[in-house]
Design a protein around this motif. Structure first.
Motif, mmCIF file in Angstrom:
data_model
loop_
_atom_site.group_PDB
_atom_site.id
_atom_site.type_symbol
_atom_site.label_atom_id
_atom_site.label_comp_id
_atom_site.label_asym_id
_atom_site.label_seq_id
_atom_site.Cartn_x
_atom_site.Cartn_y
_atom_site.Cartn_z
ATOM 1 N N ALA A 134 25.272 60.830 36.463
ATOM 2 C CA ALA A 134 24.074 60.530 36.964
ATOM 3 C C ALA A 134 24.482 61.496 38.252
ATOM 4 C CB ALA A 134 24.146 59.308 37.571
ATOM 5 N N ALA A 135 26.197 61.216 38.311
ATOM 6 C CA ALA A 135 26.881 62.206 39.457
ATOM 7 C C ALA A 135 26.326 63.582 39.227
ATOM 8 C CB ALA A 135 28.669 61.799 39.133
ATOM 9 N N LEU A 136 26.955 64.321 37.755
ATOM 10 C CA LEU A 136 26.845 65.628 37.532
ATOM 11 C C LEU A 136 25.204 66.027 37.690
ATOM 12 C CD1 LEU A 136 28.927 65.862 33.979
ATOM 13 C CD2 LEU A 136 29.262 66.921 36.334
ATOM 14 N N LEU A 137 24.040 65.160 37.436
ATOM 15 C CA LEU A 137 22.906 65.337 37.767
ATOM 16 C C LEU A 137 23.026 65.996 39.160
ATOM 17 C CD1 LEU A 137 20.521 65.852 36.292
ATOM 18 C CD2 LEU A 137 19.920 63.165 37.028
ATOM 19 N N ILE A 138 23.222 64.841 40.022
ATOM 20 C CA ILE A 138 22.745 65.167 41.529
ATOM 21 C C ILE A 138 23.454 66.381 42.323
ATOM 22 C CG2 ILE A 138 23.901 65.012 43.517
ATOM 23 C CD1 ILE A 138 23.092 61.470 42.888
ATOM 24 N N ALA A 139 24.953 66.838 41.117
ATOM 25 C CA ALA A 139 25.685 68.152 42.013
ATOM 26 C C ALA A 139 25.008 69.022 41.013
ATOM 27 C CB ALA A 139 26.372 68.075 40.930
ATOM 28 N N ALA A 140 24.509 68.871 39.981
ATOM 29 C CA ALA A 140 23.431 70.346 39.293
ATOM 30 C C ALA A 140 22.387 70.812 39.963
ATOM 31 C CB ALA A 140 23.336 69.896 37.909
ATOM 32 N N SER A 141 21.989 70.033 40.198
ATOM 33 C CA SER A 141 20.863 70.108 41.530
ATOM 34 C C SER A 141 20.663 70.733 42.454
ATOM 35 C CB SER A 141 19.932 68.648 41.244
ATOM 36 O OG SER A 141 19.892 67.688 40.600
ATOM 37 N N HIS A 142 22.312 70.400 43.147
ATOM 38 C CA HIS A 142 22.359 70.802 44.306
ATOM 39 C C HIS A 142 23.118 72.333 44.436
ATOM 40 C CE1 HIS A 142 21.456 67.182 46.167
ATOM 41 N NE2 HIS A 142 20.734 67.792 46.257
ATOM 42 N N ASN A 143 23.486 72.303 43.534
ATOM 43 C CA ASN A 143 24.481 73.548 43.569
ATOM 44 C C ASN A 143 23.864 74.838 41.980
ATOM 45 O OD1 ASN A 143 26.542 72.158 45.266
ATOM 46 N ND2 ASN A 143 27.442 71.402 43.961
ATOM 47 N N PRO A 144 25.029 76.020 42.096
ATOM 48 C CA PRO A 144 23.786 76.902 41.116
ATOM 49 C C PRO A 144 25.332 76.135 39.974
ATOM 50 C CG PRO A 144 25.966 77.812 42.377
ATOM 51 C CD PRO A 144 25.576 76.625 43.033
ATOM 52 N N PRO A 145 24.737 77.225 38.502
ATOM 53 C CA PRO A 145 25.704 76.276 37.831
ATOM 54 C C PRO A 145 26.468 76.652 37.598
ATOM 55 C CG PRO A 145 23.710 77.909 36.684
ATOM 56 C CD PRO A 145 24.003 77.663 38.133
ATOM 57 N N GLU A 146 27.292 76.121 36.725
ATOM 58 C CA GLU A 146 28.950 76.041 37.020
ATOM 59 C C GLU A 146 30.091 76.198 36.198
ATOM 60 O OE1 GLU A 146 30.681 73.086 40.507
ATOM 61 O OE2 GLU A 146 32.860 73.119 39.625
ATOM 62 N N ALA A 147 30.576 76.399 36.157
ATOM 63 C CA ALA A 147 31.591 76.461 34.413
ATOM 64 C C ALA A 147 33.688 76.262 35.151
ATOM 65 C CB ALA A 147 31.710 78.078 34.032
#
Lengths: 113, 502
Positions: free
Chosen positions: B47-60
């Motif tokens: 859930a935390a990653l989902l929220i992060a991914a919704s607001h930020n561009p892809p992260e490596a």
């Protein structure tokens, strides 16, 4: 050299596919093993075949062979070894339970649960 | 900020599962507590990653801090975050069911294998390296071999041998494909492959096309795309019910891998690939849909019925994928979420029925314990999977049809006719199972433990479908953005910070 390796990969694959289509588990497993040998040689060849050159940094090296496919082959060997062990045990288990080692399941077996 | 959390969905089960095997192997209660805690924690991380991914561009996330493409990277983008969340929700439902029905007491090490399975799934969704994808495939497969024969038995072991055999061939093909890709592009980082394939010299086009077809066949085996679907009904029908429910996400791994590879590196935009993938996928997908629907109509057991319904839903998903437009991809993703949850719910219901009847066959038998409640759940699940209103299956199919207007006559006919067959098949199964039991006139089956938690977990999966229906608007908006990002992979490639890409 290239022709030899190509022939080796081809014949391993062909025998592997033939054995894999047999009815009993033993030839099927041997076939899978041959296929995994074929793919290991194939990965090795994907890094180009260069005889007599090192894969690691050396002072007097005239050139290098690509070390990455060798690492990939190592991973592939380990995984296929483990998987073969699993299928051998499963085949043994199903032979002991069923009393025969046919690969196909008949209609009645498929619908009984 | 979020960066180190990206690897948590892989590391957490990798630590917890061996701990369960080594420390708690003789204590089922402890295994259940830690297994469940692990799944809940995975859900929270997802859930935390989902929220992060919704607001930020892809992260490596660079493993060992080796820069891409020399090291292995994990990449978190909207699609992978969505798949992580879906896996966690499904896993929680299945695990509650397993604990309630004592499935984990019928064999050993269920919870450890379950966590290893989640580790493989999460890794496959996160990785940004093609060879690492192969490794995570093997991790999830070897856990699935163990889960598939959980509880053993003659038929299950024999079906297990077939399942392993199929997947070993698939793994071999995957290696052939990877080696060819490496021979042509000289890299295995997915973003780097994308860069290299886009600028491929013309002479190498044939080789990369061969590699693309090989790789997509491997993913098609996982995704049960015709003509590579033969392994699925036998495997799913013979696997333990809750394991089959978890396997609902396994076919979606194939769908995810096809979507990732065909939007990132084997894109229709690159001259070497062109429209090849869509041209191959559309007919196969339509036949998959038809075979799934006919299979549902002709199924002799409830498990095979659920398996064929799963195949039909994969057909719908691949039909929409083959268009390669953001609208169609977004519709396919909506249907993917829906069909994962609905198929899993149906497998759990099938297990409830089989457990009480003592047989999986679709024939008239005396009433079973809690018949009314189970029949109600089956009714809701059948409506969802057949794609009838008012549930999310209807909205999903509507979105797919709307996105596929270009080829309307053929695609609409197949989708609508197969939906009719699905409705007929489910109606037949439901009436034989639940209505004809009154006609047998025999005394009802003896009572059965009430297992409230099992019904709650099936109900929760179905409730998730209801939520997906009610919040279809916001979900669709989110998926639209996801699909748009997928079809413009510049963001994904930039996240890898390749030295030769500005």
């Amino acid at each position: 050299m290239e022709a030899l390796i190509a022939i080796a990969i081809g014949s391993l694959t062909a025998s592997g596919v033939y054995l894999m289509l047999r009815q009993r588990t033993f030839p099927v497993i041997i076939g899978l093993t041959l296929l995994s040998y074929a793919v290991n040689v194939f990965i090795f060849a994907a890094g180009r075949i260069v005889p007599g050159l090192p894969a690691i940094i050396a002072k007097d090296a005239a050139g290098y062979t690509d070390p990455l496919p060798q690492a990939l082959v190592l991973t592939a060997i380990v995984i296929s070894f483990g998987m073969t062990a699993v299928i051998v045990l499963m085949a043994l288990g199903s032979w002991l339970e069923a009393g025969h080692d046919k690969v196909d399941m008949d209609e009645e077996e498929e619908t009984r649960a | 900020m979020m960066s180190h959390w990206i690897i948590a969905p892989v590391v957490l089960p990798a630590i917890l599962a061996p701990l369960i095997v080594l420390v708690m192997r003789n204590d089922l209660t402890l295994q259940r507590i830690f297994g469940l805690a692990g799944t809940v924690a995975l859900g929270a991380i997802a859930a935390a990653l989902l929220i992060a991914a919704s607001h930020n561009p892809p992260e490596a996330y660079l493993l060992g801090n080796w820069p891409a493409p020399f090291g292995i990277v994990l990449v978190l983008d909207r699609l992978s975050a969505m798949m992580l969340m879906l896996t966690a929700i499904l896993a929680l439902g299945v695990q509650l069911y397993v604990i309630s029905t004592d499935w984990d007491a019928r064999g050993r090490h269920f919870h450890a294998l379950f966590l290893f399975q989640l580790m493989g799934l999460n890794g496959a969704f996160l990785t940004g390296d093609a060879f690492n994808l192969f490794v995570f495939f093997e991790v999830l497969l070897i856990a699935s071999y163990g889960l598939m024969i959980h509880g053993a038995g003659k038929d299950r072991l024999r079906a297990g041998v077939q399942y392993i055999g199929f997947n070993l061939v698939a793994s071999t093909l995957f290696l052939f494909a990877l080696a060819t890709v490496y021979a042509v592009t000289g890299t295995l980082n997915m973003a780097d492959i994308a860069v290299k394939v886009a600028a491929l010299p013309e002479g190498d086009a044939a080789l990369i096309r061969a590699a693309a077809v090989l790789m997509l066949s491997v993913f098609a085996i996982k995704g049960a795309l015709v003509p590579l679907q033969f392994w699925l009904p036998g495997t799913y029908a013979n696997a333990p019910g809750p394991v089959a429910a978890l396997f609902a996400i396994m076919t979606k791994v194939g769908a995810y891998a096809i979507l990732r590879s065909s939007t990132l590196f084997f894109t229709p935009d690159s001259p070497a690939i062109g429209s090849m993938i869509g041209d191959l996928m559309l007919p196969a997908a339509l036949v998959t849909l038809a075979i799934g629907a006919v299979g549902v109509l002709g199924a002799t057991t409830l498990q095979r019925l659920a398996a064929f319904a799963g195949i039909a839903s994969m057909g719908t998903i691949f039909t929409a994928f083959s268009a390669f437009t953001p609208a169609a991809t977004s519709a396919a993703l909506y249907y993917l979420i829906h069909s994962t949850l609905a198929t899993a719910a149906l497998f759990l219901i099938a297990d409830l029925v089989t457990d009480r009847r003592g047989s999986a066959r679709l024939d008239a038998r005396p009433r079973i314990a809690q018949q009314g409640l189970i029949a109600g759940l089956f009714f809701v699940g059948a409506i969802a999977l057949a794609g009838m209103p008012p549930l999310s299956g209807f909205i999903g199919k509507l979105l797919v049809l709307d996105a596929m207007r270009g080829d309307a006559p053929l695609i609409w006919t197949v989708v609508l006719l197969s939906s009719l067959l699905l409705i007929l098949g489910f109606a037949r199964a439901g009436s034989v199972l639940f209505w004809k039991s009154h006609a047998t006139g025999e005394a009802p089956e003896p009572g059965h433990a009430s297992e409230p938690l099992a019904f709650i977990s099936v109900g929760a999966l179905l409730a998730a479908l209801v939520a997906l229906t009610i919040f279809a608007g916001p979900v669709k908006d989110w998926l639209d953005l996801t699909a748009t990002a997928l079809h413009q992979p510049a963001g994904y490639i930039a996240a890898n910070q390749l030295p030769w890409v500005n």
